[in-house]
Scaffold this motif. Sequence first.
Motif, mmCIF file in Angstrom:
data_model
loop_
_atom_site.group_PDB
_atom_site.id
_atom_site.type_symbol
_atom_site.label_atom_id
_atom_site.label_comp_id
_atom_site.label_asym_id
_atom_site.label_seq_id
_atom_site.Cartn_x
_atom_site.Cartn_y
_atom_site.Cartn_z
ATOM 1 N N THR A 114 43.852 52.015 -29.978
ATOM 2 C CA THR A 114 43.911 53.079 -28.969
ATOM 3 C C THR A 114 43.572 52.539 -27.584
ATOM 4 O O THR A 114 44.265 52.807 -26.594
ATOM 5 N N SER A 115 42.505 51.756 -27.512
ATOM 6 C CA SER A 115 42.112 51.179 -26.237
ATOM 7 C C SER A 115 43.206 50.276 -25.687
ATOM 8 O O SER A 115 43.484 50.283 -24.473
ATOM 9 N N ALA A 116 43.841 49.508 -26.572
ATOM 10 C CA ALA A 116 44.915 48.610 -26.130
ATOM 11 C C ALA A 116 46.068 49.391 -25.510
ATOM 12 O O ALA A 116 46.663 48.962 -24.511
ATOM 13 N N VAL A 117 46.398 50.550 -26.079
ATOM 14 C CA VAL A 117 47.464 51.381 -25.514
ATOM 15 C C VAL A 117 47.071 51.876 -24.121
ATOM 16 O O VAL A 117 47.869 51.811 -23.171
ATOM 17 N N VAL A 118 45.831 52.361 -23.985
ATOM 18 C CA VAL A 118 45.374 52.833 -22.672
ATOM 19 C C VAL A 118 45.400 51.695 -21.659
ATOM 20 O O VAL A 118 45.819 51.866 -20.505
ATOM 21 N N LEU A 119 44.984 50.509 -22.080
ATOM 22 C CA LEU A 119 44.963 49.369 -21.174
ATOM 23 C C LEU A 119 46.376 48.916 -20.799
ATOM 24 O O LEU A 119 46.608 48.451 -19.673
ATOM 25 N N GLN A 120 47.318 49.035 -21.706
ATOM 26 C CA GLN A 120 48.709 48.768 -21.332
ATOM 27 C C GLN A 120 49.173 49.732 -20.246
ATOM 28 O O GLN A 120 49.835 49.326 -19.282
#
Length: 405
Positions: A114-120
């Motif tokens: 989830t965090s990776a998606v937000v960071l993308q």
Amino acid sequence: MSVRLRTSAQNKPAKQRGRRVLSVVAALAVLGGGLAVSGSPAYSAPDRAGHPDAVNEGARNLVHEDGFPAVLAAVEGRHGRVRDHTAGTGDLETGAAVPVNGQVRAGSNTKSFTSAVVLQLAGEGKVDLDEPIETYLPGLVRGEGIDGTRITVRNLLQHTSGLPDYTQSLDPNPFEIRDTYYNPREMLDLALSEKAVFEPGAKWQYSNTNYLLAGLLVEKVTGRPFGEEITNRIIRPLGLKDTYWPKAGERGVRGAHPKGYASATPGGPLEDITRLDPSQAWAAGQLVTTPRDLNRFFSALLGGEVLDAAELKEMTTTVPAAEGSATPNTEYGLGLFRTPLSCGVELWGHGGAIHGYETFGGVTDDGRAATVAVTALSASVAAEPEGILEAHQHVQELVETAICE
């Protein structure tokens, strides 16, 4: 949809005991990603006569000494060699073998995805980590001591928001809620009905509510379902063929898997809870995956395949995450724990617990990776808080053995 809450009509002594263990389980949500083991990884380490494989021995100990029905592990060395390990039984009724690299519910490992998606999205200029969540979800985050204009996206991803955890309002008996579908907004209402735990940014405290809001943020910014974004941005590009986002209402596990078990009361008889509506975890813990896929994901993430350098630096910038625990050196980034191990390396990863399955693992800077999964929560195989923490620690010690031995 009706949300099942804890009620005063329950037997009071059992309820009080359940609440005490719930506080331990809440602690495990924290420790599940960052319990550093002091000293050498003695639990499951080979004796001087020489057990040929410390990981196999440790997996058997988790079954025979701690009472987990099954253990699955995947270990990758510096040069890319992968070894799979299993112990116990995949089905307590039939005695079926544990499938090698079988699918399990990922629990809070989902938070790293989830965090990776937000960071993308941050890298694309669609999200500012230091912008208040109010900017993206106006009027939504309000409550006693809770103000969305003061809680940033970074606060959410790093668990420094001070938001109460909605899971504390759910019925502690997993069999009462296993078939209940939870809408993310209704779960958020549960959290916002409680007062703030602390001022935003004042300290670190794990709360699943943070990642519930992160999922809603992704949907608002992209205009697409969260599961679709996590699939198209992370799962498919990395070729995680055994990882998937369950569809709404989907309660089974699609591929070869060991059955997951739970108990109605801590340490009680284990019952099959493989079929479960995972919506109670959503963006905080809904994924299904395998030990090998988790190793692949964390290796790709830390290796720069998922995020650009600027966003990966944000993700790995940490704050202390062990206040009040026995893990003084554990830290948390944006959806990642940093855990120092006894052999002088740092483990970057997470952990996860959802009824039926508990996992822990991560990767090191020199290319090692390990994930261990068990088919019951520590709170299901032990009755008292001390025993629950001990069983949980043994799972983490096995990861350390896999990395360090």
